[in-house]
Scaffold this motif. Structure first.
Motif, PDB file in Angstrom:
ATOM      1  N   GLN A  27       0.817  -1.208   0.000  1.00  0.00           N
ATOM      2  CA  GLN A  27       0.000   0.000   0.000  1.00  0.00           C
ATOM      3  C   GLN A  27       0.855   1.264   0.000  1.00  0.00           C
ATOM      4  N   ARG A  28       2.094   1.132   0.428  1.00  0.00           N
ATOM      5  CA  ARG A  28       3.013   2.259   0.456  1.00  0.00           C
ATOM      6  C   ARG A  28       3.920   2.292  -0.764  1.00  0.00           C
ATOM      7  N   GLY A  29       3.665   1.412  -1.729  1.00  0.00           N
ATOM      8  CA  GLY A  29       4.440   1.418  -2.966  1.00  0.00           C
ATOM      9  C   GLY A  29       5.772   0.723  -2.875  1.00  0.00           C
ATOM     10  N   CYS A  30       5.886  -0.266  -1.987  1.00  0.00           N
ATOM     11  CA  CYS A  30       7.140  -0.991  -1.799  1.00  0.00           C
ATOM     12  C   CYS A  30       7.124  -2.267  -2.632  1.00  0.00           C
ATOM     13  N   HIS A  31       8.196  -2.490  -3.394  1.00  0.00           N
ATOM     14  CA  HIS A  31       8.340  -3.734  -4.159  1.00  0.00           C
ATOM     15  C   HIS A  31       8.625  -4.885  -3.188  1.00  0.00           C
ATOM     16  N   LEU A  32       8.205  -6.103  -3.563  1.00  0.00           N
ATOM     17  CA  LEU A  32       8.241  -7.209  -2.613  1.00  0.00           C
ATOM     18  C   LEU A  32       8.850  -8.473  -3.200  1.00  0.00           C
ATOM     19  N   ALA A  33       9.729  -9.081  -2.429  1.00  0.00           N
ATOM     20  CA  ALA A  33      10.199 -10.441  -2.689  1.00  0.00           C
ATOM     21  C   ALA A  33       9.683 -11.292  -1.542  1.00  0.00           C
ATOM     22  N   LEU A  34       8.671 -12.097  -1.807  1.00  0.00           N
ATOM     23  CA  LEU A  34       7.950 -12.827  -0.770  1.00  0.00           C
ATOM     24  C   LEU A  34       8.399 -14.278  -0.723  1.00  0.00           C
ATOM     25  N   ALA A  35       8.714 -14.757   0.466  1.00  0.00           N
ATOM     26  CA  ALA A  35       9.238 -16.112   0.616  1.00  0.00           C
ATOM     27  C   ALA A  35       8.450 -16.886   1.659  1.00  0.00           C
ATOM     28  N   ALA A  43       0.881 -17.632  -3.121  1.00  0.00           N
ATOM     29  CA  ALA A  43       0.015 -17.236  -4.228  1.00  0.00           C
ATOM     30  C   ALA A  43      -1.226 -16.513  -3.714  1.00  0.00           C
ATOM     31  N   GLU A  44      -1.766 -16.977  -2.592  1.00  0.00           N
ATOM     32  CA  GLU A  44      -2.934 -16.319  -2.024  1.00  0.00           C
ATOM     33  C   GLU A  44      -2.572 -14.919  -1.526  1.00  0.00           C
ATOM     34  N   THR A  45      -1.402 -14.796  -0.913  1.00  0.00           N
ATOM     35  CA  THR A  45      -0.958 -13.469  -0.466  1.00  0.00           C
ATOM     36  C   THR A  45      -0.888 -12.507  -1.635  1.00  0.00           C
ATOM     37  N   VAL A  46      -0.268 -12.923  -2.721  1.00  0.00           N
ATOM     38  CA  VAL A  46      -0.119 -12.056  -3.888  1.00  0.00           C
ATOM     39  C   VAL A  46      -1.473 -11.669  -4.462  1.00  0.00           C
ATOM     40  N   SER A  47      -2.416 -12.617  -4.442  1.00  0.00           N
ATOM     41  CA  SER A  47      -3.744 -12.334  -5.001  1.00  0.00           C
ATOM     42  C   SER A  47      -4.485 -11.274  -4.200  1.00  0.00           C
ATOM     43  N   LEU A  48      -4.077 -11.057  -2.948  1.00  0.00           N
ATOM     44  CA  LEU A  48      -4.745 -10.098  -2.086  1.00  0.00           C
ATOM     45  C   LEU A  48      -4.064  -8.730  -2.064  1.00  0.00           C
ATOM     46  N   LEU A  49      -2.930  -8.602  -2.753  1.00  0.00           N
ATOM     47  CA  LEU A  49      -2.153  -7.366  -2.687  1.00  0.00           C
ATOM     48  C   LEU A  49      -2.546  -6.380  -3.784  1.00  0.00           C
ATOM     49  N   PRO A  50      -2.438  -5.079  -3.486  1.00  0.00           N
ATOM     50  CA  PRO A  50      -2.576  -4.054  -4.534  1.00  0.00           C
ATOM     51  C   PRO A  50      -1.254  -3.936  -5.284  1.00  0.00           C
ATOM     52  N   VAL A  51      -1.066  -4.779  -6.307  1.00  0.00           N
ATOM     53  CA  VAL A  51       0.254  -4.932  -6.930  1.00  0.00           C
ATOM     54  C   VAL A  51       0.455  -4.068  -8.171  1.00  0.00           C
ATOM     55  N   SER A  52      -0.509  -3.254  -8.534  1.00  0.00           N
ATOM     56  CA  SER A  52      -0.368  -2.439  -9.734  1.00  0.00           C
ATOM     57  C   SER A  52       0.859  -1.532  -9.626  1.00  0.00           C
ATOM     58  N   GLY A  53       1.753  -1.656 -10.600  1.00  0.00           N
ATOM     59  CA  GLY A  53       2.955  -0.830 -10.624  1.00  0.00           C
ATOM     60  C   GLY A  53       4.072  -1.328  -9.736  1.00  0.00           C
ATOM     61  N   LEU A  54       3.876  -2.458  -9.078  1.00  0.00           N
ATOM     62  CA  LEU A  54       4.897  -2.989  -8.181  1.00  0.00           C
ATOM     63  C   LEU A  54       5.529  -4.243  -8.766  1.00  0.00           C
ATOM     64  N   ARG A  55       6.795  -4.476  -8.413  1.00  0.00           N
ATOM     65  CA  ARG A  55       7.454  -5.745  -8.712  1.00  0.00           C
ATOM     66  C   ARG A  55       7.258  -6.656  -7.508  1.00  0.00           C
ATOM     67  N   VAL A  56       6.510  -7.729  -7.720  1.00  0.00           N
ATOM     68  CA  VAL A  56       6.249  -8.692  -6.642  1.00  0.00           C
ATOM     69  C   VAL A  56       6.659 -10.070  -7.129  1.00  0.00           C
ATOM     70  N   THR A  57       7.580 -10.699  -6.408  1.00  0.00           N
ATOM     71  CA  THR A  57       8.035 -12.035  -6.788  1.00  0.00           C
ATOM     72  C   THR A  57       7.771 -13.008  -5.641  1.00  0.00           C
ATOM     73  N   GLN A  58       7.560 -14.275  -6.011  1.00  0.00           N
ATOM     74  CA  GLN A  58       7.270 -15.325  -5.040  1.00  0.00           C
ATOM     75  C   GLN A  58       8.413 -16.342  -5.051  1.00  0.00           C
ATOM     76  N   HIS A  59       8.820 -16.780  -3.853  1.00  0.00           N
ATOM     77  CA  HIS A  59       9.962 -17.688  -3.756  1.00  0.00           C
ATOM     78  C   HIS A  59       9.704 -18.742  -2.691  1.00  0.00           C
ATOM     79  N   GLN A  60       9.743 -20.000  -3.092  1.00  0.00           N
ATOM     80  CA  GLN A  60       9.633 -21.071  -2.101  1.00  0.00           C
ATOM     81  C   GLN A  60      10.964 -21.160  -1.364  1.00  0.00           C
ATOM     82  N   LEU A  61      10.909 -21.035  -0.046  1.00  0.00           N
ATOM     83  CA  LEU A  61      12.146 -20.984   0.742  1.00  0.00           C
ATOM     84  C   LEU A  61      11.928 -21.597   2.108  1.00  0.00           C
ATOM     85  N   ASP A  62      12.832 -22.472   2.491  1.00  0.00           N
ATOM     86  CA  ASP A  62      12.884 -23.021   3.839  1.00  0.00           C
ATOM     87  C   ASP A  62      14.037 -22.330   4.552  1.00  0.00           C
ATOM     88  N   VAL A  63      13.736 -21.469   5.528  1.00  0.00           N
ATOM     89  CA  VAL A  63      14.797 -20.684   6.163  1.00  0.00           C
ATOM     90  C   VAL A  63      15.736 -21.550   6.990  1.00  0.00           C
TER      91      VAL A  63
END
Length: 269
Positions: A27-35, A43-63
């Motif tokens: 909502q503040r215009g921050c690009h996101l790398a989501l893990a 995928a559900e998180t991304v579907s709920l985001l206001p992503v217009s104009g943002l770079r949003v990437t999804q990454h499967q990660l086990d910390v």
């Protein structure tokens, strides 16, 4: 801290507080790398985001997988060009007394809740240092300030996150990288439902323990995420999330040794 146009890396972004932080940042215009380990949740998180104009990437990660973590910064750099904000949010829960919790389960929790934070920080600190203004945000817990009975593994991991964050903040003083440690109280996430039961606890008792714990999870995740992101904007060193977190933090200051005898009176037997 101005977040518009910055890039944030968030672990545990597939649900709960991680998802809420992602929403507030978007909502503040921050690009996101989501893990997250859970790709469906991501995928559900991304579907709920206001992503217009943002770079949003999804990454499967086990910390807890250090090889995966070590390789992750290069992936983020390729996709986003760098990172300005790292939110170490991924975490798990494990109830039971110390004698009930097996060594394997104790190590499982620590590898995610603490070593995952350390590994992610070690991996991404060079990218954060390359930013003109960066912030490391580590999600501890109110159980990183007070330590209830039957939360020995969880509290130990969250106290460790707090100590690590505070010492690192002192080391990075004077650099472009700030450090925020977050202590949420009872936030209404699925952490109780997903908590691992100790060996020897049958399904009925485990369900009863989870149900009792869930009664203390009252704050909506969206509200918690907004409090945390406002704390990031204000460059706060510590963020307490919820009136319960504020109250217990004060109690720990006033009664640093005897707070448990006061806390226990309000808990179910």
């Amino acid at each position: 801290m101005t977040l518009r146009g910055r890039t944030a890396v968030i672990t545990g972004a597939g649900s709960g507080i991680g998802r809420a932080i992602a929403s507030s940042l978007a909502q503040r215009g921050c690009h996101l790398a989501l893990a997250d380990v859970n790709t469906e949740g991501l995928a559900e998180t991304v579907s709920l985001l206001p992503v217009s104009g943002l770079r949003v990437t999804q990454h499967q990660l086990d910390v807890a997988d250090r090889a995966q973590v070590a390789a992750f910064p290069a992936i983020v750099r390729e996709a986003h060009g760098g990172a300005d904000l790292l939110v170490n949010n991924a975490g798990v829960a494990l109830g039971g007394t110390f004698e009930m919790v097996s060594e394997a389960d104790f190590d499982w929790l620590f590898n995610i809740n603490f070593h995952g934070v350390v590994s992610m920080t070690r991996a991404f600190l060079p990218l954060l240092r390359a930013s003109t203004e960066a912030r490391l945000v580590n999600i501890s817990s109110i159980f990183g300030i007070v330590a209830p009975a039957e939360q020995v593994a969880y509290a130990a991991s969250k106290f460790a996150v707090r100590g690590f964050s505070e010492a690192l903040r002192h080391e990075l003083d004077g650099t472009t990288v700030g450090v925020t440690v977050v202590h949420p109280g009872g936030v209404r996430t699925n952490i109780a439902e997903r908590a691992r039961a100790p060996e020897g606890v049958d399904d009925t008792e485990a369900a009863q323990r989870r149900a009792a714990f869930k009664k203390f999870l009252r704050m909506p995740p969206a509200k918690a995420g907004e409090i945390i992101v406002r704390g990031i904007e204000q460059r706060r060193k510590r963020v307490l999330v919820g009136s319960d977190a504020v109250g217990l933090s004060l109690l720990a200051r006033l009664a640093p040794v005897s707070y448990w005898s006061i806390m226990a009176k309000g808990l179910p037997k």
